[in-house]
Design a protein around this motif. Structure first.
Motif, PDB file in Angstrom:
ATOM      1  N   ARG A 503      -2.713   0.582 -13.613  1.00 32.95           N
ATOM      2  CA  ARG A 503      -3.478   0.694 -12.377  1.00 32.95           C
ATOM      3  C   ARG A 503      -4.895   1.185 -12.653  1.00 32.95           C
ATOM      4  NH1 ARG A 503      -3.262  -2.070  -8.478  1.00 32.95           N
ATOM      5  NH2 ARG A 503      -5.508  -2.179  -8.804  1.00 32.95           N
ATOM      6  N   HIS A 533       1.206  -4.818  -8.786  1.00 36.09           N
ATOM      7  CA  HIS A 533       1.928  -4.467  -7.557  1.00 36.09           C
ATOM      8  C   HIS A 533       3.378  -4.952  -7.628  1.00 36.09           C
ATOM      9  CE1 HIS A 533      -1.523  -2.785  -5.622  1.00 36.09           C
ATOM     10  NE2 HIS A 533      -2.199  -3.925  -5.589  1.00 36.09           N
ATOM     11  N   GLU A 534       3.572  -6.124  -8.181  1.00 40.34           N
ATOM     12  CA  GLU A 534       4.924  -6.668  -8.349  1.00 40.34           C
ATOM     13  C   GLU A 534       5.751  -5.753  -9.248  1.00 40.34           C
ATOM     14  OE1 GLU A 534       6.292 -11.171  -9.059  1.00 40.34           O
ATOM     15  OE2 GLU A 534       5.295 -10.273 -10.797  1.00 40.34           O
ATOM     16  N   GLY A 537       6.997  -2.740  -7.494  1.00 36.52           N
ATOM     17  CA  GLY A 537       7.837  -3.017  -6.339  1.00 36.52           C
ATOM     18  C   GLY A 537       7.114  -3.105  -5.011  1.00 36.52           C
ATOM     19  N   ASP A 538       5.780  -3.156  -5.026  1.00 40.56           N
ATOM     20  CA  ASP A 538       5.017  -3.288  -3.780  1.00 40.56           C
ATOM     21  C   ASP A 538       4.725  -4.770  -3.564  1.00 40.56           C
ATOM     22  OD1 ASP A 538       3.310  -3.159  -1.623  1.00 40.56           O
ATOM     23  OD2 ASP A 538       2.178  -1.432  -2.378  1.00 40.56           O
ATOM     24  N   HIS A 539       5.722  -5.471  -3.052  1.00 40.22           N
ATOM     25  CA  HIS A 539       5.619  -6.929  -2.975  1.00 40.22           C
ATOM     26  C   HIS A 539       4.647  -7.401  -1.897  1.00 40.22           C
ATOM     27  CE1 HIS A 539       8.789  -7.207  -5.901  1.00 40.22           C
ATOM     28  NE2 HIS A 539       9.545  -6.401  -5.173  1.00 40.22           N
ATOM     29  N   ALA A 540       4.425  -6.577  -0.859  1.00 34.89           N
ATOM     30  CA  ALA A 540       3.457  -6.974   0.171  1.00 34.89           C
ATOM     31  C   ALA A 540       2.046  -7.008  -0.419  1.00 34.89           C
ATOM     32  CB  ALA A 540       3.527  -6.001   1.348  1.00 34.89           C
ATOM     33  N   ARG A 541       1.688  -5.976  -1.191  1.00 33.21           N
ATOM     34  CA  ARG A 541       0.365  -5.977  -1.826  1.00 33.21           C
ATOM     35  C   ARG A 541       0.281  -7.047  -2.911  1.00 33.21           C
ATOM     36  NH1 ARG A 541      -1.857   0.243  -2.541  1.00 33.21           N
ATOM     37  NH2 ARG A 541      -1.925   0.740  -0.297  1.00 33.21           N
TER      38      ARG A 541
END
Length: 692
Positions: A503, A533-534, A537-541
């Motif tokens: 990040r 992000h994937e 686990g932040d699949h929306a981002r």
């Protein structure tokens, strides 16, 4: 083996004849430690101590033996002799890891890359080499569990570098050479053999062996020569080469010459004691002019070892003439021949050569620049051969490669072979270019080297050279190159499990894009952002980042980029539970990937389509998608992803009670695991047995 390396990169070598370690095909043929020709010194006590640990056979657990002592004391020769005496005792293979002068803060990370090299050597496909140190250690133990293995660890700096390389099979052994005492290993039960300078009796024996009748002529003065050489075999070999090369030179005259030189200003100190530089100085002064220039420039160059081709580039002469000069320096005892047509200087000799080169800073700088330039041009051609011309790059190939001959002619395997062997030199080249202020060359070499790192999963090399390259790009004022290196390195940090560092790299990359007109670079950074992000686990981002990247690729009519991003978007929608949208998106992705064409990515898209259809309850269509994926991947000779497709198909077939279909797929998965050297053979064999 001792002290000839620079920088942080750890390399493992092949030990089957003269083939480098990473490229030995899997098989059942043991890998053998390459033995350079050597007349061994009479060290009966050390041989007995070391041989007792190595030759105990299968009735014991694996043992660790440490050879420790001053640089130049003969640890390498003793290690080679011990391996030679125990040839055939290790049917599981003989592995050699060259730690060099590792200077990383976290030695465990360096161990991880070295284990990766060992796994490749043991026949594991790069795609099946795990990312974490723990998983690599586990797979290494599994791959060395069948029969006794010998592991040679050269130039170990600290005890923590050793345990991960302990083979699992009883009767295995780990042979360590180190300038340090490694007390923790001793406390843990390792056998420690102190290798000191030779006494006068052993030293004169070595001189007789090396010089033959020439030694007999100066027999009364041999002991004095041993004393002048500090009893160090590396110096005795150089002195012996001088005697053999000049028939009229007496031992006494050589002793006096060394003593006179020692009293001069040229000697350096080793561990507080004036030791051997005078011996090297005497031999150096007798070299012809061009050979002396080779000695200076290659000894002071950033490369750990080198071919005649690289040496010719450094000297800016033709290869034929350079080969003759290399032979002269080898005959003088100052240069060692190693495997695969490569040469290297002993660490103490290198220090002397560097001190001589420092007398002419302009000549030295020009030679080092040519070394870095050779590595850059070759690595850039390698990058093209490995990843193809369609890959996004900041390196201006029209400037770097114009007028240069492609050494690989587009051969991916040859390019990977060269880059793998030169891996320590590539990293040293990046570091040296940065230190010298050649910032463009530093970041360009760092970018080109990622073609190797991404394919062979040398994750620590990748992160370290990318950080150096990023600094160089910043100092060069090239924000786009820095953004590229930082964003692409985030993939390696993710694989290493450090998503926070990934990040941080991306957060540094985005501001660097301000004002850029390079749409493809911006699209690439957004893609890397989505992958991060994937991973967390932040699949929306992830979906938003992938969509931004897709829009940019589409605006450039970049079909390959658009096809890949469509696939990633479909996966993100699947992870978010948007099954209908995921199915439609993945269907478009499969069509685009077929058009590109990209059979690997098309196969992955079809596998994911099958999983979406399973989630929708449409098992028939899921099975059909898995079947198409198998066909595409078989046609593309992609064993790794074929195994993915067959596992999905086997799981579906078993759930539906179709035991025959499940057995067919699992049988093929076992075959693939064997061919790729994976660690799931036992697991899958047990599953096959359970299917009846």
């Amino acid at each position: 083996m001792e002290g000839n390396h620079h920088g942080n990169i750890v390399q493992a070598r092949a030990i089957h004849g003269d083939v480098h370690f990473h490229h030995v095909p899997t098989a059942d043929v043991p890998h053998q430690v390459p033995l350079a020709p050597v007349r061994f010194v009479n060290r009966s006590a050390e041989l007995a101590a070391g041989g007792g640990a190595l030759g105990a056979g299968e009735g014991r657990g694996s043992r660790i033996t440490v050879l420790t002592g001053l640089p130049g004391a003969g640890k390498s020769a003793l290690a080679r002799r011990l391996v030679e005496l125990n040839r055939g005792a290790y049917p599981g293979g003989e592995l050699y890891v060259d730690f060099g002068a590792v200077a990383v803060a976290d030695h465990q990370e360096a161990v991880g890359d070295a284990l990766g090299s060992c796994l490749l050597a043991l026949g594991v496909s790069p795609q099946l080499v795990p990312a974490s140190l723990a998983d690599r250690t586990g797979l290494f133990r599994s791959k060395t569990a069948a029969s006794p293995v010998l592991v040679v660890l050269d130039d170990v700096a600290e005890p923590g570098q050793v345990p991960a390389f302990r083979p699992q099979a009883p009767g295995s052994a780990v042979l360590v050479t180190s300038n340090a005492q490694l007390t923790e290993l001793r406390l843990d039960g390792a056998d420690v053999v102190e290798v000191g300078p030779l006494d006068e009796a052993a030293g004169t024996h070595m001189l007789r062996e090396l010089c033959g009748t020439r030694a007999a002529v100066g027999e009364p003065d041999l002991a004095a020569l041993v004393r002048e050489c500090g009893g160090l075999p590396v110096a005795l070999r150089v002195a012996a080469a001088r005697l053999v090369g000049r028939r009229s030179l007496t031992v006494r005259a050589l002793v006096e010459e060394i003593a006179d030189t020692r009293r001069g200003a040229g000697a350096f100190r080793v561990n507080g004691e004036d030791k051997v530089s005078a011996v090297f100085a005497v031999a150096y002064r007798k070299l012809p002019g061009d050979a002396a220039r080779l000695y200076r420039l290659l000894g002071a160059s950033p490369v750990a070892d080198f071919t005649v081709e690289l040496a010719a580039a450094v000297l800016d002469i033709d290869e034929g003439g350079c080969a003759d000069l290399v032979d002269v320096v080898v005959e003088a005892g100052l240069l060692q021949e190693v495997t695969g047509g490569r040469h290297r200087f002993h660490g103490l000799v290198r220090r002397h050569a560097a001190s001589e080169a420092a007398a002419d800073p302009a000549e030295l700088a020009a030679g080092v620049r040519r070394a870095v330039g050779f590595l850059l041009v070759s690595a850039a051609f390698g990058d093209l051969a490995i990843l193809g011309p369609g890959r996004y790059r900041c390196t201006p190939h029209d400037q770097v490669l114009t007028g240069r001959e492609d050494p690989f002619s587009g051969d991916k395997a040859a390019a990977l072979e060269w880059m793998d062997v030169e891996r320590p030199n590539l990293a040293a080249g990046v570091r040296t270019a940065l230190e010298q202020g050649w910032y463009d060359q530093a970041w360009q070499l760092a970018e080109s080297a990622t073609a190797l790192y991404a394919n062979r999963r040398y994750l620590v090399d990748w992160t370290e050279t990318s950080e150096l390259g990023s600094r160089a790009a910043r100092l060069a004022g090239n924000a786009e190159a820095e953004a590229r290196l930082r964003s692409f390195a985030s993939r390696a940090w993710i694989d290493l499990g450090d998503t926070a560092r990934a990040r941080a790299e991306l957060d540094q990359a985005f501001p660097l894009l301000a004002g850029t007109e390079d749409t493809r670079l911006v699209a690439s950074v957004h893609e890397m952002d989505g992958r991060h992000h994937e991973a967390v686990g932040d699949h929306a981002r992830a979906l938003a980042a992938f969509q931004r990247s897709l829009d940019l690729f589409t605006s450039m009519d970049d079909l390959r980029g658009a096809a890949s991003l469509t696939y990633f978007i479909g996966c993100a929608r699947f992870a978010l539970g948007d099954l209908a949208d995921a199915q439609a998106t993945l269907g478009r992705a499969a069509e685009l990937l077929r058009e590109v064409p990209d059979s690997k990515m098309e196969g992955r898209a079809l596998i994911t389509i099958g999983r979406v259809r399973e989630a929708l309850g449409d098992d028939d269509q899921a099975g059909a998608a898995f079947g198409r994926a198998v066909d595409v991947l078989v046609a593309g000779n992609d064993l790794f992803h074929e195994s993915w497709a067959r596992e999905a198909a086997a799981n579906l077939a078993e759930r539906r009670g179709d035991v025959e279909a499940a057995r067919l797929h699992v049988t093929r998965m076992v075959e693939i695991q064997v061919r790729l050297g994976g660690g799931r053979v036992d697991e899958l064999t047990a599953r096959l047995a359970a299917l009846g």
